[in-house]
Design a protein around this motif. Structure first.
Motif, PDB file in Angstrom:
ATOM      1  N   ARG A  10      -1.455   0.027  -1.485  1.00 12.97           N
ATOM      2  CA  ARG A  10      -0.699   0.730  -2.537  1.00 12.97           C
ATOM      3  C   ARG A  10       0.814   0.556  -2.397  1.00 12.97           C
ATOM      4  O   ARG A  10       1.525   0.523  -3.395  1.00 12.97           O
ATOM      5  CB  ARG A  10      -1.040   2.223  -2.498  1.00 12.97           C
ATOM      6  N   GLU A  11       1.269   0.484  -1.165  1.00  5.30           N
ATOM      7  CA  GLU A  11       2.713   0.413  -0.918  1.00  5.30           C
ATOM      8  C   GLU A  11       3.273  -0.921  -1.393  1.00  5.30           C
ATOM      9  O   GLU A  11       2.740  -1.984  -1.067  1.00  5.30           O
ATOM     10  CB  GLU A  11       3.002   0.609   0.566  1.00  5.30           C
TER      11      GLU A  11
ATOM     12  N   ARG B  90       4.124   4.003   3.278  1.00  5.45           N
ATOM     13  CA  ARG B  90       4.066   5.445   3.069  1.00  5.45           C
ATOM     14  C   ARG B  90       2.996   5.865   2.069  1.00  5.45           C
ATOM     15  O   ARG B  90       2.473   6.972   2.134  1.00  5.45           O
ATOM     16  CB  ARG B  90       5.431   5.942   2.589  1.00  5.45           C
ATOM     17  N   HIS B  91       2.659   4.980   1.120  1.00  2.00           N
ATOM     18  CA  HIS B  91       1.704   5.342   0.079  1.00  2.00           C
ATOM     19  C   HIS B  91       0.270   4.962   0.434  1.00  2.00           C
ATOM     20  O   HIS B  91      -0.650   5.248  -0.328  1.00  2.00           O
ATOM     21  CB  HIS B  91       2.100   4.698  -1.258  1.00  2.00           C
ATOM     22  N   ASP B  92       0.077   4.314   1.548  1.00  2.00           N
ATOM     23  CA  ASP B  92      -1.286   3.999   1.981  1.00  2.00           C
ATOM     24  C   ASP B  92      -1.863   5.172   2.761  1.00  2.00           C
ATOM     25  O   ASP B  92      -1.127   5.980   3.335  1.00  2.00           O
ATOM     26  CB  ASP B  92      -1.302   2.746   2.841  1.00  2.00           C
TER      27      ASP B  92
ATOM     28  N   LYS C 186      -0.825   4.879   7.257  1.00  2.18           N
ATOM     29  CA  LYS C 186       0.539   4.483   6.908  1.00  2.18           C
ATOM     30  C   LYS C 186       1.165   3.470   7.880  1.00  2.18           C
ATOM     31  O   LYS C 186       2.163   2.844   7.527  1.00  2.18           O
ATOM     32  CB  LYS C 186       1.433   5.729   6.834  1.00  2.18           C
TER      33      LYS C 186
END
Length: 294
Positions: A51-52, A110-112, A115
């Motif tokens: 996602r990051e 940070r968005h996984d 992280k």
């Protein structure tokens, strides 16, 4: 299994798949890097996020303490001006032995769901041999045991050693008078003989660069033979010296005895003269003490 269970089962699998896959992964193409001194070293670090889109990349060097190499988008300390980064792969230019060690690549997403991902890369900087220090004596007495030492403390990997006499390699067969340890560079003689005289040098090699040797030095074997005439002369001289010493002691003691005896007799005569008192005259010293009546 009910209809509700059947309908929720694929959703659970999808959630499980997303939970497992929604994490950053960090890998390297080459976990161990070996390069020659003063060349460039490429430390591979590749990552993948779910996602990051803008992950944070950091490099650290692990030793007794952990220090930053690349932090907050910049290189630190001695790495400034001689290092570059492409994605997460780092290139060090003109590496030296000080750059050897274990490096850690860290990627933070940070968005996984997970992280942080990291991978280790070990850098070994290979150093060619230097001229070793050689311990070759200039003179040895025949029949004595002997050790010669050779050492190169700078080569990486550690050097192996060979000894030469008059520019010819020394044999390492066990039945000869000496032994050579190629790992420590020690040359041992059980008992040196006249045939061992000559020029000796040691050569260090480690497969990285050309072998290097110390400057050759000539070793001379001195003879230590007993000369019968010399032994007899030394013995006679020692006997005469001992005889002279005994005679001197006797004369000294006799002289002291005679002197003491003469002195004793003189003292006795002197005492006889000074201590003699003649008897008193009874007539001169007579005193009248009583009257007589005739």
């Amino acid at each position: 299994m009910t209809l509700t269970q059947i309908s929720t089962y694929p959703a659970f699998l999808l959630f499980l798949y997303v939970s497992i896959s929604a994490s950053v992964t960090v890998t390297t193409r080459k976990p161990k890097v070996e390069v020659h001194e003063n060349t460039n070293a490429v430390l591979s670090c590749e990552f993948k996020t779910e996602r990051e889109t803008n992950p944070r990349v950091e490099w650290k060097k692990r030793a007794k303490d952990v220090s930053f190499v690349y932090f907050d988008g910049e290189f630190t300390d001695s790495f400034k001006g001689r290092a570059s980064i492409d994605g997460a792969t780092m290139t060090l230019r003109g590496v030296t032995q000080k750059d050897s060690g274990v490096y850690q690549c860290e990627v933070t997403a940070r968005h996984d769901k997970i992280k942080l991902g990291e991978v280790m890369v070990t850098l070994s900087v290979l150093v060619p041999p230097h001229a070793p220090s050689c311990d070759v004596p200039g003179k040895v007495v025949r029949g004595y045991s002997l050790e010669m030492h050779c050492k190169d403390k700078l080569s990486v990997p550690p050097a192996t050693y060979s000894w030469y006499k008059d520019n010819k390699p020394l044999n390492t067969a066990p039945e000869i008078n000496y032994s050579v340890d190629p790992k420590t560079g020690t040359l041992k003689f059980k008992s040196v003989s006249k045939s061992d005289e000559g020029q000796y040098r040691c050569e260090a090699s480690n497969g990285v660069g050309a072998p290097k040797s110390c400057e050759g030095r000539h070793m001379r074997i001195s003879e230590f033979e007993l000369n019968l005439t010399l032994v007899i002369a030394v013995g006679v001289g020692a006997f005469l010296l001992l005889l002279y010493f005994i005679l001197a002691v006797c004369l000294c003691r006799k002289g002291c005895y005679c002197c003491c005896r003469h002195k004793s007799k003189g003292d006795t005569k002197h005492r006889a003269k000074t201590s003699y008192n003649p008897p008193t005259d009874p007539i001169r010293h007579y005193r009248h003490t009583q009257s007589f009546v005739l």
